[in-house]
Write a protein that holds these residues in place. Structure first.
Motif, PDB file in Angstrom:
ATOM      1  N   ILE A  67      -5.249   7.086 -19.135  1.00  0.00           N
ATOM      2  CA  ILE A  67      -5.151   6.409 -20.430  1.00  0.00           C
ATOM      3  C   ILE A  67      -3.718   5.921 -20.616  1.00  0.00           C
ATOM      4  O   ILE A  67      -2.758   6.578 -20.203  1.00  0.00           O
ATOM      5  N   THR A  68      -3.583   4.760 -21.217  1.00  0.00           N
ATOM      6  CA  THR A  68      -2.232   4.245 -21.483  1.00  0.00           C
ATOM      7  C   THR A  68      -1.699   4.868 -22.768  1.00  0.00           C
ATOM      8  O   THR A  68      -2.466   5.331 -23.615  1.00  0.00           O
ATOM      9  N   VAL A  69      -0.398   4.850 -22.888  1.00  0.00           N
ATOM     10  CA  VAL A  69       0.230   5.345 -24.113  1.00  0.00           C
ATOM     11  C   VAL A  69      -0.265   4.533 -25.303  1.00  0.00           C
ATOM     12  O   VAL A  69      -0.564   5.091 -26.367  1.00  0.00           O
ATOM     13  N   ALA A  70      -0.421   3.223 -25.143  1.00  0.00           N
ATOM     14  CA  ALA A  70      -0.903   2.368 -26.239  1.00  0.00           C
ATOM     15  C   ALA A  70      -2.310   2.771 -26.677  1.00  0.00           C
ATOM     16  O   ALA A  70      -2.601   2.836 -27.878  1.00  0.00           O
ATOM     17  N   GLU A  71      -3.199   3.044 -25.706  1.00  0.00           N
ATOM     18  CA  GLU A  71      -4.560   3.474 -26.052  1.00  0.00           C
ATOM     19  C   GLU A  71      -4.546   4.812 -26.779  1.00  0.00           C
ATOM     20  O   GLU A  71      -5.292   5.020 -27.736  1.00  0.00           O
ATOM     21  N   LEU A  72      -3.698   5.710 -26.317  1.00  0.00           N
ATOM     22  CA  LEU A  72      -3.600   7.025 -26.950  1.00  0.00           C
ATOM     23  C   LEU A  72      -3.080   6.902 -28.379  1.00  0.00           C
ATOM     24  O   LEU A  72      -3.584   7.562 -29.289  1.00  0.00           O
ATOM     25  N   ILE A  78      -0.978   7.993 -34.684  1.00  0.00           N
ATOM     26  CA  ILE A  78       0.286   8.636 -35.051  1.00  0.00           C
ATOM     27  C   ILE A  78       1.402   7.679 -34.645  1.00  0.00           C
ATOM     28  O   ILE A  78       1.170   6.706 -33.932  1.00  0.00           O
ATOM     29  N   THR A  79       2.605   7.975 -35.100  1.00  0.00           N
ATOM     30  CA  THR A  79       3.728   7.093 -34.776  1.00  0.00           C
ATOM     31  C   THR A  79       4.139   7.256 -33.320  1.00  0.00           C
ATOM     32  O   THR A  79       3.885   8.298 -32.698  1.00  0.00           O
ATOM     33  N   LYS A  80       4.776   6.229 -32.794  1.00  0.00           N
ATOM     34  CA  LYS A  80       5.299   6.297 -31.424  1.00  0.00           C
ATOM     35  C   LYS A  80       6.265   7.467 -31.290  1.00  0.00           C
ATOM     36  O   LYS A  80       6.283   8.143 -30.275  1.00  0.00           O
ATOM     37  N   GLN A  81       7.059   7.683 -32.333  1.00  0.00           N
ATOM     38  CA  GLN A  81       8.040   8.762 -32.295  1.00  0.00           C
ATOM     39  C   GLN A  81       7.363  10.128 -32.188  1.00  0.00           C
ATOM     40  O   GLN A  81       7.795  10.983 -31.421  1.00  0.00           O
ATOM     41  N   SER A  82       6.295  10.327 -32.958  1.00  0.00           N
ATOM     42  CA  SER A  82       5.570  11.602 -32.905  1.00  0.00           C
ATOM     43  C   SER A  82       4.956  11.814 -31.532  1.00  0.00           C
ATOM     44  O   SER A  82       5.047  12.894 -30.955  1.00  0.00           O
ATOM     45  N   LEU A  83       4.322  10.766 -31.000  1.00  0.00           N
ATOM     46  CA  LEU A  83       3.708  10.886 -29.679  1.00  0.00           C
ATOM     47  C   LEU A  83       4.777  11.115 -28.620  1.00  0.00           C
ATOM     48  O   LEU A  83       4.582  11.947 -27.724  1.00  0.00           O
ATOM     49  N   ALA A  84       5.888  10.410 -28.722  1.00  0.00           N
ATOM     50  CA  ALA A  84       6.962  10.556 -27.728  1.00  0.00           C
ATOM     51  C   ALA A  84       7.459  12.001 -27.678  1.00  0.00           C
ATOM     52  O   ALA A  84       7.672  12.548 -26.588  1.00  0.00           O
ATOM     53  N   ARG A  85       7.620  12.624 -28.827  1.00  0.00           N
ATOM     54  CA  ARG A  85       8.093  14.015 -28.882  1.00  0.00           C
ATOM     55  C   ARG A  85       7.090  14.948 -28.215  1.00  0.00           C
ATOM     56  O   ARG A  85       7.450  15.776 -27.370  1.00  0.00           O
ATOM     57  N   VAL A  86       5.823  14.798 -28.572  1.00  0.00           N
ATOM     58  CA  VAL A  86       4.766  15.657 -28.027  1.00  0.00           C
ATOM     59  C   VAL A  86       4.616  15.423 -26.519  1.00  0.00           C
ATOM     60  O   VAL A  86       4.543  16.380 -25.736  1.00  0.00           O
ATOM     61  N   LEU A  87       4.584  14.163 -26.095  1.00  0.00           N
ATOM     62  CA  LEU A  87       4.450  13.849 -24.673  1.00  0.00           C
ATOM     63  C   LEU A  87       5.622  14.390 -23.865  1.00  0.00           C
ATOM     64  O   LEU A  87       5.433  14.928 -22.771  1.00  0.00           O
ATOM     65  N   LYS A  88       6.813  14.247 -24.408  1.00  0.00           N
ATOM     66  CA  LYS A  88       8.001  14.749 -23.717  1.00  0.00           C
ATOM     67  C   LYS A  88       7.858  16.238 -23.434  1.00  0.00           C
ATOM     68  O   LYS A  88       8.126  16.699 -22.322  1.00  0.00           O
TER      69      LYS A  88
END
Length: 174
Positions: A67-72, A78-88
């Motif tokens: 899955i791409t980050v955009a699809e997720l 959720i915001t890109k920032q929230s996803l970025a933190r969790v993904l990191k």
């Protein structure tokens, strides 16, 4: 507005009140059911220092390898920032890997690692058991009714996409 079923001889105000009470009960049941449905995974997530956002990412990456980050972002809303933190955190801890797209090098494709798949299964097992037991106890037709009610709660404009996504067979992990 919900129109209550017709009950000859019963005043409209009483029918509205009864329908409102039943809807309030249904809403409260949804809150209580969600509380208990998520309780087992919450305990496990706490052991890792993770929260419910981590659970959702692990679930959807597990169901949709590559899955791409955009699809997720579209699924989770959720915001890109929230996803970025969790993904990191998930990447650093070895539960998710991120790869560059082969067709479009700007894409970031997400996959669970073996540890991520194990975590996904540990999180899902008690939820599967809880839902299976509830449907079994509710009897014949419960599964179809459950699905219809939950799909009915999804926004009209999203329903077809959600229905398609949930019925897709998971793609094999690489």
């Amino acid at each position: 507005m919900v129109v209550p079923a017709k009950h000859p001889g019963k005043p409209l105000a009483d029918r509205l009140s009864t329908a409102g009470d039943r809807l309030t009960e249904a809403i409260e049941l949804l809150f209580f059911a969600y509380r208990d449905f998520i309780s087992d995974p919450d305990e496990l997530l706490d052991e890792y220092g993770f929260g419910r956002a981590h659970h959702r990412v692990v679930h959807f990456v597990g169901r949709n390898p590559g899955i791409t980050v955009a699809e997720l972002l579209n699924i989770l809303r959720i915001t890109k920032q929230s996803l970025a933190r969790v993904l990191k955190q998930l990447i650093e801890r070895g539960f998710v890997v991120q790869e560059t797209g082969k067709q479009d090098r700007r894409q970031r494709l997400l996959y669970l690692t073996a540890s991520g798949r194990e975590l996904e299964e540990r999180l899902a097992a008690p939820q599967r058991a809880r839902v299976a037991a509830a449907l079994e106890k509710a009897g014949p037709g419960a599964e179809d009714a459950w699905r219809e009610v939950l799909l009915g709660l999804v926004n009209d404009e999203d329903r077809a996409e959600v229905e398609h996504r949930i019925t897709m067979a998971p793609v094999e992990q690489r």
